[in-house]
Design a protein around this motif. Structure first.
Motif, PDB file in Angstrom:
ATOM      1  N   THR A 110       0.832  -1.193   0.000  1.00 18.65           N
ATOM      2  CA  THR A 110       0.000   0.000   0.000  1.00 18.65           C
ATOM      3  C   THR A 110       0.874   1.252   0.000  1.00 18.65           C
ATOM      4  N   GLN A 127       2.715   1.013   4.871  1.00 16.89           N
ATOM      5  CA  GLN A 127       3.361  -0.243   4.503  1.00 16.89           C
ATOM      6  C   GLN A 127       4.548  -0.547   5.414  1.00 16.89           C
ATOM      7  N   VAL A 185      -4.277   3.415  -3.222  1.00 16.72           N
ATOM      8  CA  VAL A 185      -4.269   2.561  -2.026  1.00 16.72           C
ATOM      9  C   VAL A 185      -3.226   1.464  -2.162  1.00 16.72           C
ATOM     10  N   PHE A 186      -3.100   0.899  -3.362  1.00 18.24           N
ATOM     11  CA  PHE A 186      -2.148  -0.180  -3.600  1.00 18.24           C
ATOM     12  C   PHE A 186      -0.917   0.354  -4.304  1.00 18.24           C
TER      13      PHE A 186
END
Length: 272
Positions: free
Chosen positions: A205, A220, A269-270
């Motif tokens: 993320t 992350q 988000v990713f």
């Protein structure tokens, strides 16, 4: 009475017919039964010159049948051996042959599904994917060659073993030892799939936020400090839950993952 003995060439033709066509004519009513019946055609006339007897043999092997095809070759060998004995006048009933075949398809499927798609295929695929990661053609070539090198001689050996042992193979396939073997292979398959998932499922993320003290926190990095590879684990377990518990098909699961990945990347988000 004429001696109706099968030659090695006859056995090879029956085995080849099963391995090439076991899944070629499937329906929910019959599944692999027509493939099984087809594997007996090369010797049907030799074993039963009388047309009525030949039709009876083929008809009884069109009943529902389904097992793991590669390991299931041992059942084909057993049935062929018993059909040969019956054709030569030994007191073997046709219903007994079919009952034996149907009774063994479950235990053989349990062991075969644990060994082949549960363990062997993931191992070969993981090696092939590692070789192909840099764009090398060795990845798919390795998988195809290794698969054939294992399955062809392995299924032929099991086919002959079943033919030679006949009904004596039953104890080997349904005993308590086979149950423990099946459980051990299933557990090993879980470990293999876990290793493959940890190695090849990548997800991170890009979310970050700043605290009141002006500290920039990357989500992350925080997750890696608490539970490394948490997001890939969530994806794997979530996909398993949808497919195993909710009945979502593999195609729908892949489409859902694709949609989530696209939405996550677009929204930030990713991150890879």
């Amino acid at each position: 009475m004429e001696n109706r003995t099968l030659t090695r060439s006859d056995l090879r033709r029956c085995w080849r017919a099963w391995m090439m066509h076991n899944l070629s004519s499937m329906s929910f009513e019959r599944l692999e039964s027509f493939g099984f019946c087809l594997s007996l055609l090369p010797v049907a006339k030799k074993l039963y010159p009388d047309a009525a007897e030949r039709q009876e043999m083929l008809r009884r092997h069109t009943s529902f049948y389904n097992t793991e095809p590669q390991l299931g070759a041992i059942v084909n060998g057993m049935v062929l051996g018993l059909e040969e004995k019956k054709a030569n006048g030994e007191p073997i009933d046709g219903d007994m042959i079919n009952t034996l075949k149907v009774g063994l398809m479950g235990p053989v499927a349990g062991i075969g599904d644990s060994m082949i798609p549960g363990m062997l295929i993931p191992i070969l695929l993981s090696i092939g994917m590692a070789l192909a990661a840099g764009g090398s053609a060795l990845g798919p070539l390795f998988y195809a060659v290794a698969w054939l090198a294992i399955i062809i001689p392995g299924s032929w050996f099991l086919f002959l073993k079943g033919y030679k042992m006949g009904s004596g193979s039953v104890e080997m396939l349904v005993s308590s030892k086979s149950t423990r073997l099946r459980e051990a292979l299933s557990l090993l398959g879980v470990f293999v799939m876990g290793g493959v998932a940890a190695s090849y499922v990548k997800l991170g993320t890009g979310l970050a936020f700043i605290t009141q003290d002006g500290v920039n926190i990357h989500v992350q990095q925080m997750l890696d400090g608490i539970f490394p590879q948490l997001l890939p684990l969530v994806v794997v377990l979530g996909t398993w839950y949808l497919m195993a518990k909710r009945g979502v098909s593999p195609v729908k699961a892949m489409l859902l993952l694709l949609a989530l990945a696209a939405a996550g990347v677009v929204s930030g988000v990713f991150a890879g």
